[in-house]
Design a protein around this motif. Structure first.
Motif, PDB file in Angstrom:
ATOM      1  N   UNK A 130      20.039  34.936  -6.367  1.00 47.64           N
ATOM      2  CA  UNK A 130      20.266  36.040  -7.296  1.00 47.64           C
ATOM      3  C   UNK A 130      20.094  35.518  -8.715  1.00 47.64           C
ATOM      4  N   UNK A 131      19.274  36.212  -9.505  1.00 54.59           N
ATOM      5  CA  UNK A 131      19.036  35.854 -10.901  1.00 54.59           C
ATOM      6  C   UNK A 131      19.740  36.858 -11.802  1.00 54.59           C
ATOM      7  N   UNK A 132      20.270  36.374 -12.922  1.00 49.41           N
ATOM      8  CA  UNK A 132      20.912  37.279 -13.861  1.00 49.41           C
ATOM      9  C   UNK A 132      21.695  36.515 -14.906  1.00 49.41           C
ATOM     10  N   UNK A 133      22.421  37.254 -15.731  1.00 48.07           N
ATOM     11  CA  UNK A 133      23.261  36.625 -16.738  1.00 48.07           C
ATOM     12  C   UNK A 133      24.519  36.068 -16.078  1.00 48.07           C
ATOM     13  N   UNK A 134      25.115  35.070 -16.710  1.00 47.42           N
ATOM     14  CA  UNK A 134      26.259  34.370 -16.126  1.00 47.42           C
ATOM     15  C   UNK A 134      27.401  35.323 -15.789  1.00 47.42           C
ATOM     16  N   UNK A 135      27.661  36.273 -16.647  1.00 47.30           N
ATOM     17  CA  UNK A 135      28.792  37.181 -16.434  1.00 47.30           C
ATOM     18  C   UNK A 135      28.609  37.991 -15.156  1.00 47.30           C
ATOM     19  N   UNK A 136      27.386  38.490 -14.946  1.00 44.20           N
ATOM     20  CA  UNK A 136      27.125  39.281 -13.741  1.00 44.20           C
ATOM     21  C   UNK A 136      27.138  38.403 -12.495  1.00 44.20           C
ATOM     22  N   UNK A 137      26.541  37.201 -12.597  1.00 45.39           N
ATOM     23  CA  UNK A 137      26.472  36.308 -11.440  1.00 45.39           C
ATOM     24  C   UNK A 137      27.855  35.851 -10.991  1.00 45.39           C
ATOM     25  N   UNK A 138      28.770  35.701 -11.930  1.00 43.33           N
ATOM     26  CA  UNK A 138      30.111  35.232 -11.581  1.00 43.33           C
ATOM     27  C   UNK A 138      30.849  36.232 -10.702  1.00 43.33           C
ATOM     28  N   UNK A 191      15.309  35.896 -16.731  1.00 41.86           N
ATOM     29  CA  UNK A 191      16.680  35.442 -16.572  1.00 41.86           C
ATOM     30  C   UNK A 191      16.744  33.934 -16.362  1.00 41.86           C
ATOM     31  N   UNK A 192      17.678  33.269 -17.030  1.00 44.06           N
ATOM     32  CA  UNK A 192      17.746  31.812 -16.973  1.00 44.06           C
ATOM     33  C   UNK A 192      18.687  31.306 -15.884  1.00 44.06           C
ATOM     34  N   UNK A 193      19.617  32.137 -15.434  1.00 41.40           N
ATOM     35  CA  UNK A 193      20.647  31.659 -14.519  1.00 41.40           C
ATOM     36  C   UNK A 193      20.448  32.234 -13.115  1.00 41.40           C
ATOM     37  N   UNK A 194      20.855  31.454 -12.116  1.00 43.71           N
ATOM     38  CA  UNK A 194      20.730  31.933 -10.745  1.00 43.71           C
ATOM     39  C   UNK A 194      21.787  31.265  -9.872  1.00 43.71           C
ATOM     40  N   UNK A 195      22.036  31.850  -8.715  1.00 45.57           N
ATOM     41  CA  UNK A 195      22.964  31.264  -7.751  1.00 45.57           C
ATOM     42  C   UNK A 195      22.548  31.699  -6.344  1.00 45.57           C
ATOM     43  N   UNK A 196      22.925  30.876  -5.374  1.00 47.19           N
ATOM     44  CA  UNK A 196      22.608  31.166  -3.979  1.00 47.19           C
ATOM     45  C   UNK A 196      23.843  31.753  -3.322  1.00 47.19           C
ATOM     46  N   UNK A 197      23.679  32.910  -2.664  1.00 41.63           N
ATOM     47  CA  UNK A 197      24.809  33.569  -2.016  1.00 41.63           C
ATOM     48  C   UNK A 197      24.453  33.923  -0.576  1.00 41.63           C
ATOM     49  N   UNK A 198      25.465  34.106   0.240  1.00 41.06           N
ATOM     50  CA  UNK A 198      25.286  34.443   1.642  1.00 41.06           C
ATOM     51  C   UNK A 198      24.916  35.917   1.818  1.00 41.06           C
ATOM     52  N   UNK A 199      24.231  36.186   2.925  1.00 44.11           N
ATOM     53  CA  UNK A 199      23.957  37.565   3.320  1.00 44.11           C
ATOM     54  C   UNK A 199      25.038  37.996   4.301  1.00 44.11           C
ATOM     55  N   UNK A 200      25.741  39.072   3.983  1.00 44.94           N
ATOM     56  CA  UNK A 200      26.795  39.609   4.850  1.00 44.94           C
ATOM     57  C   UNK A 200      26.226  40.795   5.626  1.00 44.94           C
TER      58      UNK A 200
END
Length: 315
Positions: free
Chosen positions: A167-175, A132-141
């Motif tokens: 989290x790694x994945x495609x842009x659509x899922x990450x959004x 997977x090429x895309x990733x983002x940092x998200x909070x733990x709830x």
């Protein structure tokens, strides 16, 4: 009748045959003995990541130092055995993910090979290839509920490590992902040190679409034994509306302090200031509210009895 020289040749040939036979037999004996003896060295193993939501992580060929029978060592070099890393801690930095290979990892793998003793990794880090090429940092709830034992209270805010994940994945899922949460869990009658590994969960729609760099977080906290101490304090008038010709009744009040049991001996009435304030807008006429305006840091909370005091104008 055979000639003497022919007889000598035959005897020499037989001796050579016997010598070669002895040599071959000795070599085979040595060879089989060597194969069955213990040997220590590095050999090849294929490491596979067996972690939910991590199907996009490729396997790696690693060298591990082992102690085993020589024939097994040779076999592993020719045909690397597949070892499975169960839910390892994956670290991701600068778009690269890796696993630290330490003694804990080695011991976990040891259970998968009873015929060899695992000694050490050739490398201390296993780098991973993520498609997977895309990733983002998200909070733990957190959905973890902790109920302290009676008489115990939380010392400091609960620590969650890490408090955010990649989290790694495609842009659509990450959004569509803004956080990763824990399951709803309840811990009751907790006292003293609280340490717990809590798994992370994904919404079912994302399970096969994204990869989270860790699969659990560590919760830690400390719950101290608390008690309530009774202190009698004089009421001081610092409100300008009450200063001139005003008498407070009563002139003392009981203050109940909530503190750690270990801080009981630190109580000093000189470090407290109990003041009377009057708000003309209050519905309680001729009564001043009592507030503790100065107190030591170790006092968690307090209550004043009575909460209000009467005041009388002298003229």
């Amino acid at each position: 009748m055979k000639r003497p020289e022919n007889i000598k040749r035959i005897r020499l040939f037989k001796k050579i045959q016997l010598f070669l036979l002895f040599f071959v037999f000795s070599f085979l004996t040595w060879f089989f003995f060597s194969l069955s003896s213990n040997y220590e060295g590095f050999t090849n193993f294929k490491l596979t990541i067996n972690n939910e939501n991590k199907s996009e992580i490729s396997s790696e060929l690693e060298k591990i130092k082992i102690k085993s029978k020589t024939y097994l060592f040779i076999y592993y070099n020719l045909f690397p055995k597949n070892l499975v890393l169960q839910t390892p801690d994956i670290v991701c930095k600068n778009n690269k993910c890796f696993i630290i290979l330490d003694q804990n990892t080695l011991q976990a793998l040891q259970k998968q090979s009873l015929n060899a003793t695992f000694l050490e990794f050739e490398k201390d880090t296993l780098f991973l290839t993520i498609k997977n090429k895309f990733h983002k940092k998200v909070k733990v709830i957190s959905h973890v509920n902790i109920e302290p034992k009676k008489g115990y209270l939380l010392d400091n805010p609960i620590k969650i490590q890490p408090d955010s994940v990649i989290v790694f994945g495609e842009k659509e899922a990450l959004s569509k992902i803004n956080f990763v949460s824990t399951p709803t869990l309840y811990f009751k009658k907790v006292s003293g040190t609280f340490e717990q590994k809590i798994p992370l969960v994904l919404d079912k729609q994302f399970v096969n679409k994204v990869i989270v760099n860790v699969d659990h977080v560590n919760f830690s906290a400390y719950f101290s034994k608390y008690t309530e101490i009774e202190v009698e304090l004089p009421i001081q008038i610092f409100d300008e509306t009450l200063l001139n010709n005003t008498q407070i009744i009563p002139n003392k009040a009981i203050v109940y302090l909530l503190i750690k049991l270990e801080n009981v001996d630190k109580i000093n009435s000189q470090e407290f200031k109990l003041q009377a304030f009057y708000d003309p807008k209050t519905k309680t006429k001729q009564k001043a509210i009592l507030k503790l305006v100065e107190k030591p840091d170790f006092v968690l909370s307090y209550r004043v009895i009575p909460a209000y005091a009467d005041f009388i104008k002298k003229n």
